[in-house]
Design a protein around this motif. Structure first.
Motif, PDB file in Angstrom:
ATOM      1  N   GLN A 272      70.641  55.407  45.006  1.00 23.04           N
ATOM      2  CA  GLN A 272      71.697  54.524  44.501  1.00 23.04           C
ATOM      3  C   GLN A 272      71.618  53.140  45.137  1.00 23.04           C
ATOM      4  OE1 GLN A 272      73.364  54.812  41.768  1.00 23.04           O
ATOM      5  NE2 GLN A 272      72.285  56.770  41.604  1.00 23.04           N
ATOM      6  N   LYS A 273      70.959  53.054  46.295  1.00 22.60           N
ATOM      7  CA  LYS A 273      70.842  51.741  46.963  1.00 22.60           C
ATOM      8  C   LYS A 273      69.777  50.874  46.288  1.00 22.60           C
ATOM      9  CE  LYS A 273      72.379  53.400  51.413  1.00 22.60           C
ATOM     10  NZ  LYS A 273      71.807  54.372  52.343  1.00 22.60           N
TER      11      LYS A 273
ATOM     12  N   GLN B  50      68.213  48.596  43.815  1.00 19.48           N
ATOM     13  CA  GLN B  50      68.705  47.727  42.734  1.00 19.48           C
ATOM     14  C   GLN B  50      67.585  47.316  41.787  1.00 19.48           C
ATOM     15  OE1 GLN B  50      71.944  47.304  42.186  1.00 19.48           O
ATOM     16  NE2 GLN B  50      72.145  48.657  43.958  1.00 19.48           N
ATOM     17  N   THR B  51      66.351  47.473  42.228  1.00 21.00           N
ATOM     18  CA  THR B  51      65.214  47.125  41.376  1.00 21.00           C
ATOM     19  C   THR B  51      64.180  48.253  41.463  1.00 21.00           C
ATOM     20  OG1 THR B  51      63.960  46.102  43.163  1.00 21.00           O
ATOM     21  CG2 THR B  51      65.474  44.656  41.951  1.00 21.00           C
TER      22      THR B  51
ATOM     23  N   ASP C 177      62.412  48.108  44.753  1.00 22.16           N
ATOM     24  CA  ASP C 177      63.188  48.776  45.821  1.00 22.16           C
ATOM     25  C   ASP C 177      62.949  50.280  45.755  1.00 22.16           C
ATOM     26  OD1 ASP C 177      64.490  46.441  46.407  1.00 22.16           O
ATOM     27  OD2 ASP C 177      66.435  47.011  45.530  1.00 22.16           O
TER      28      ASP C 177
ATOM     29  N   ARG D  22      67.136  57.600  38.778  1.00 20.91           N
ATOM     30  CA  ARG D  22      67.359  56.170  39.091  1.00 20.91           C
ATOM     31  C   ARG D  22      66.363  55.288  38.318  1.00 20.91           C
ATOM     32  NH1 ARG D  22      71.200  52.843  39.579  1.00 20.91           N
ATOM     33  NH2 ARG D  22      70.809  51.089  40.947  1.00 20.91           N
TER      34      ARG D  22
ATOM     35  N   LEU E 275      67.385  52.223  35.867  1.00 15.88           N
ATOM     36  CA  LEU E 275      66.882  50.849  36.028  1.00 15.88           C
ATOM     37  C   LEU E 275      66.092  50.377  34.802  1.00 15.88           C
ATOM     38  CD1 LEU E 275      65.820  51.064  39.803  1.00 15.88           C
ATOM     39  CD2 LEU E 275      67.734  49.750  38.859  1.00 15.88           C
TER      40      LEU E 275
END
Ligand code: URA
Length: 263
Positions: free
Chosen positions: A74-75, A77-78, A81, A182, A186
């Motif tokens: 969840q941390k 953002q891209t 990452d 995730r 994204l």
């Protein structure tokens, strides 16, 4: 030197793609991760040959390791990452027997996301999904509906190769699933094309056969509530072994193409 390369290539062609030690080892037993790693200490010990069950039904999966993976993901953002976090993640013991972390490949704005099971020997060596024999067939399948792999986003349920290409255990799937989910959040694909039963069971959280899952669209709902149609079909590796199913696979590809034209 040339000679050694030739010998190794000969072994590879014959299907010998791993270097073994003098003593036999149990490929289902996880490699022991580094001692000082907090997340790895909480990783589940895989159980061999668990009968098929939906991932969420498994009582024996390590809830702590999965929660840890979810929090990490969840941390991100891209995609970059997330790639770095996947490479750093020590909660799945497969990482310690693999040569590479095989993260997703392709267009980060892709409308179509393809999901397979896990890297094989070629993918493990080259660090990219679907670059071996299955990948070559996949490229041809995509070309048949006027898609290129660069237009799509291609990934796997697991970023690490299970030793000897064994079927991943439910625990390995469960702990890696947050990284896949995730990636979906994204990329935000319009359609997900799922290759093979393992990937379909993992993402759709069921234990159904691929024959019953393929041929129709099933909605996947992300944690954020986004609904994405998925179409499951046979894995290219299965098609390489079972040419008689290629006509059904072709029908699925046409379904995919038609759905894309409607979106
Ligand atoms: N099979 C898969 O499921 N994924 C790959 O990347 C390669 C082979």
């Amino acid at each position: 030197m040339d000679n050694i390369e030739q010998i190794l290539n000969w072994y590879l062609t014959a299907g010998v793609d791993e270097i073994c030690a003098d003593t036999p080892c149990d490929a289902l037993k996880p490699a022991v991760p580094p001692q000082n790693n907090v997340s790895s200490n909480s990783a589940a010990v895989p159980t061999a040959n668990v009968a098929r069950q939906a991932v969420s039904d498994l009582s024996q999966i390590n809830v702590v390791a999965c929660k840890n993976a979810e929090e990490i993901c969840q941390k991100a953002q891209t995609l970059d990452d997330l790639r770095a976090m996947t490479e750093d993640f020590d909660g799945c013991s497969l990482k310690f027997s693999a040569n590479s972390t095989v993260f997703g490949y392709g267009n980060p704005q892709a409308e179509v996301m393809l999901i397979g099971e896990a890297p094989g020997a070629d993918e493990d060596r080259l660090g990219e999904p679907f670059v071996g024999r299955s990948g070559h067939l996949l490229d041809k399948m995509l070309a048949a509906i006027e898609l290129k792999r660069e237009d799509c986003y291609i990934t796997n349920i697991l970023p690490w190769r299970p030793p000897g290409n064994r079927t991943p255990t439910s625990e390995e799937v469960a702990v890696c699933l947050p990284f896949l989910k995730r990636q979906i959040e994204l990329i935000k694909p319009k359609i997900i094309f799922i290759l093979g039963r393992s990937a379909a069971n993992a993402l759709l959280d069921n234990a159904d056969s691929i024959s019953s899952l393929r041929g129709h669209f099933i909605d996947y709902t992300s944690a954020q509530g986004t609904v994405i149609p998925t179409l499951s079909s046979f894995h290219p590796a299965y098609l390489l072994r079972t040419a008689s199913q290629k006509s059904k696979s072709w029908a699925d590809l046409l379904r995919l193409k038609h759905k894309l034209s409607e979106l």
